[in-house]
Design a protein around this motif. Structure first.
Motif, PDB file in Angstrom:
ATOM      1  N   LEU A 139      -1.902   1.031  15.805  1.00 51.09           N
ATOM      2  CA  LEU A 139      -1.038   0.759  14.569  1.00 51.09           C
ATOM      3  C   LEU A 139      -1.351   1.624  13.498  1.00 51.09           C
ATOM      4  O   LEU A 139      -0.788   2.361  12.611  1.00 51.09           O
ATOM      5  N   GLU A 140      -2.788   1.192  13.073  1.00 51.01           N
ATOM      6  CA  GLU A 140      -3.333   1.674  11.817  1.00 51.01           C
ATOM      7  C   GLU A 140      -3.439   3.311  11.962  1.00 51.01           C
ATOM      8  O   GLU A 140      -3.211   3.994  11.075  1.00 51.01           O
ATOM      9  N   GLN A 141      -4.092   3.448  13.227  1.00 51.13           N
ATOM     10  CA  GLN A 141      -4.316   4.971  13.192  1.00 51.13           C
ATOM     11  C   GLN A 141      -2.993   6.116  13.179  1.00 51.13           C
ATOM     12  O   GLN A 141      -2.928   7.097  12.628  1.00 51.13           O
ATOM     13  N   ILE A 142      -1.946   5.543  13.769  1.00 51.46           N
ATOM     14  CA  ILE A 142      -0.865   6.243  13.869  1.00 51.46           C
ATOM     15  C   ILE A 142      -0.141   6.293  12.477  1.00 51.46           C
ATOM     16  O   ILE A 142       0.328   7.298  12.190  1.00 51.46           O
ATOM     17  N   THR A 143      -0.203   5.061  11.908  1.00 42.16           N
ATOM     18  CA  THR A 143       0.911   4.904  10.745  1.00 42.16           C
ATOM     19  C   THR A 143       0.335   5.227   9.376  1.00 42.16           C
ATOM     20  O   THR A 143       0.571   5.452   8.301  1.00 42.16           O
ATOM     21  N   GLY A 144      -1.104   4.534   9.360  1.00 40.68           N
ATOM     22  CA  GLY A 144      -1.892   4.470   8.290  1.00 40.68           C
ATOM     23  C   GLY A 144      -1.873   3.357   7.265  1.00 40.68           C
ATOM     24  O   GLY A 144      -2.195   3.248   6.238  1.00 40.68           O
ATOM     25  N   PHE A 145      -0.958   2.228   7.798  1.00 44.07           N
ATOM     26  CA  PHE A 145      -1.078   0.935   7.385  1.00 44.07           C
ATOM     27  C   PHE A 145      -2.447   0.239   7.277  1.00 44.07           C
ATOM     28  O   PHE A 145      -3.259   0.641   8.357  1.00 44.07           O
ATOM     29  N   ASP A 146      -2.901  -0.491   6.177  1.00 46.83           N
ATOM     30  CA  ASP A 146      -4.067  -1.275   6.134  1.00 46.83           C
ATOM     31  C   ASP A 146      -3.813  -2.655   6.588  1.00 46.83           C
ATOM     32  O   ASP A 146      -3.257  -3.366   5.602  1.00 46.83           O
ATOM     33  N   GLU A 147      -4.044  -2.970   7.740  1.00 42.57           N
ATOM     34  CA  GLU A 147      -3.644  -4.329   8.135  1.00 42.57           C
ATOM     35  C   GLU A 147      -4.799  -5.373   7.600  1.00 42.57           C
ATOM     36  O   GLU A 147      -4.441  -6.551   8.045  1.00 42.57           O
ATOM     37  N   ILE A 187       7.413   6.060   3.619  1.00 45.17           N
ATOM     38  CA  ILE A 187       6.363   5.586   2.952  1.00 45.17           C
ATOM     39  C   ILE A 187       5.435   4.828   3.470  1.00 45.17           C
ATOM     40  O   ILE A 187       5.917   3.640   4.286  1.00 45.17           O
ATOM     41  N   VAL A 188       4.055   4.700   3.275  1.00 45.69           N
ATOM     42  CA  VAL A 188       3.301   3.636   3.871  1.00 45.69           C
ATOM     43  C   VAL A 188       2.880   2.807   2.572  1.00 45.69           C
ATOM     44  O   VAL A 188       2.086   3.383   1.892  1.00 45.69           O
ATOM     45  N   TYR A 189       3.478   1.917   2.299  1.00 44.39           N
ATOM     46  CA  TYR A 189       3.424   0.967   1.369  1.00 44.39           C
ATOM     47  C   TYR A 189       2.219  -0.092   1.138  1.00 44.39           C
ATOM     48  O   TYR A 189       2.340  -0.825   0.881  1.00 44.39           O
ATOM     49  N   ASN A 190       1.096   0.750   1.417  1.00 44.68           N
ATOM     50  CA  ASN A 190      -0.142  -0.112   1.177  1.00 44.68           C
ATOM     51  C   ASN A 190      -0.342  -0.445  -0.209  1.00 44.68           C
ATOM     52  O   ASN A 190       0.216   0.486  -1.086  1.00 44.68           O
ATOM     53  N   ALA A 191      -0.892  -1.350  -0.927  1.00 42.28           N
ATOM     54  CA  ALA A 191      -0.974  -1.898  -2.087  1.00 42.28           C
ATOM     55  C   ALA A 191      -2.390  -0.965  -2.757  1.00 42.28           C
ATOM     56  O   ALA A 191      -2.944  -0.184  -2.046  1.00 42.28           O
ATOM     57  N   ARG A 192      -2.275  -0.770  -4.077  1.00 38.51           N
ATOM     58  CA  ARG A 192      -3.364  -0.092  -4.974  1.00 38.51           C
ATOM     59  C   ARG A 192      -3.133   1.421  -4.784  1.00 38.51           C
ATOM     60  O   ARG A 192      -3.957   2.110  -4.750  1.00 38.51           O
ATOM     61  N   GLN A 193      -1.824   1.716  -4.709  1.00 42.81           N
ATOM     62  CA  GLN A 193      -1.538   3.182  -4.868  1.00 42.81           C
ATOM     63  C   GLN A 193      -1.898   3.844  -5.878  1.00 42.81           C
ATOM     64  O   GLN A 193      -1.989   5.072  -5.738  1.00 42.81           O
ATOM     65  N   GLY A 194      -1.782   3.461  -6.950  1.00 38.03           N
ATOM     66  CA  GLY A 194      -2.142   3.848  -8.370  1.00 38.03           C
ATOM     67  C   GLY A 194      -3.455   4.410  -8.738  1.00 38.03           C
ATOM     68  O   GLY A 194      -4.248   3.517  -8.025  1.00 38.03           O
TER      69      GLY A 194
END
Ligand SMILES: [Zn+2]
Length: 206
Positions: A139-147, A187-194
């Protein structure tokens, strides 16, 4: 006056999809297939991330609710699919503890291993069973989400608390939705994007 309430809701298409489902989904594969279908519809309708979770009666497969991720539409970082499904199930059943005496055992079915927040939400919910499509790094490898930093013994910690864990149900079907999400460039909506705010901007103005 500042807002003092908030609410979360499933997208309009979810009601139609629920109406198409049978009342009971006896096998685990049927339950997971429905959950994965909701995860795919959520990205196709652009109503949230590629995640869905369903609450079912464990033994009969009676469907309570299938939730989907609603983070961006709701401006709520905790509106993950598991939180949506568990919260709606508790509202529908009028119970804050799905493990209350006199209730049937409830099962949470998710299209991948929960993130660190939803792991906690599952533990607090009163479910007796957690079924996931997979739990590896795909999941993390394909999408880039940080679980998040899940406990290394997350399965046994649930089992210690009377929650069975069932893994690897329709794994490839779940992964296919993650690939679709990646290929569509959503969009991969991980936090701390700014970037970090400047020190001078971080004080209240007098
Ligand atoms: Zn989550």
């Amino acid at each position: 006056m500042t807002s003092q309430t908030f609410s979360l809701a499933l997208p309009a298409w979810a009601e139609r999809e629920h109406n198409l489902l049978p009342e009971c989904l006896p096998s685990l594969e049927e339950r997971m297939a429905a959950v994965i279908r909701f995860s795919r519809l959520n990205i196709e309708h652009k109503t949230g991330g590629p995640f869905a979770a369903g609450v079912f009666e464990k033994d009969s497969g009676r469907r309570v609710i299938i939730g989907v991720n609603r983070v961006m539409d709701s401006n709520c970082s905790s509106a993950h699919a598991e939180v949506m499904a568990l919260s709606l199930a508790q509202k529908i059943l009028g119970q804050w503890d799905l493990g209350s005496a006199g209730l049937p055992a409830y099962q949470l079915v998710v299209n991948w291993r929960p993130c660190v927040m939803c792991y906690g939400a599952a533990l607090w919910s009163g479910i007796r069973s957690l079924a996931v499509a997979g739990s590896g790094p795909e999941l993390e490898q394909i999408t880039g989400f940080d679980e998040g930093p899940i406990h290394p013994d997350w399965k046994s910690e649930l089992e210690k608390r009377g929650i069975e864990v069932i893994d690897n149900i329709l794994t490839e079907d779940a992964i296919q939705v993650f690939r679709q999400f990646r290929d569509e460039g959503q969009i991969v909506y991980n936090a701390r994007q700014g970037s970090l705010p400047d020190e001078k901007d971080s004080h209240c103005r007098l």
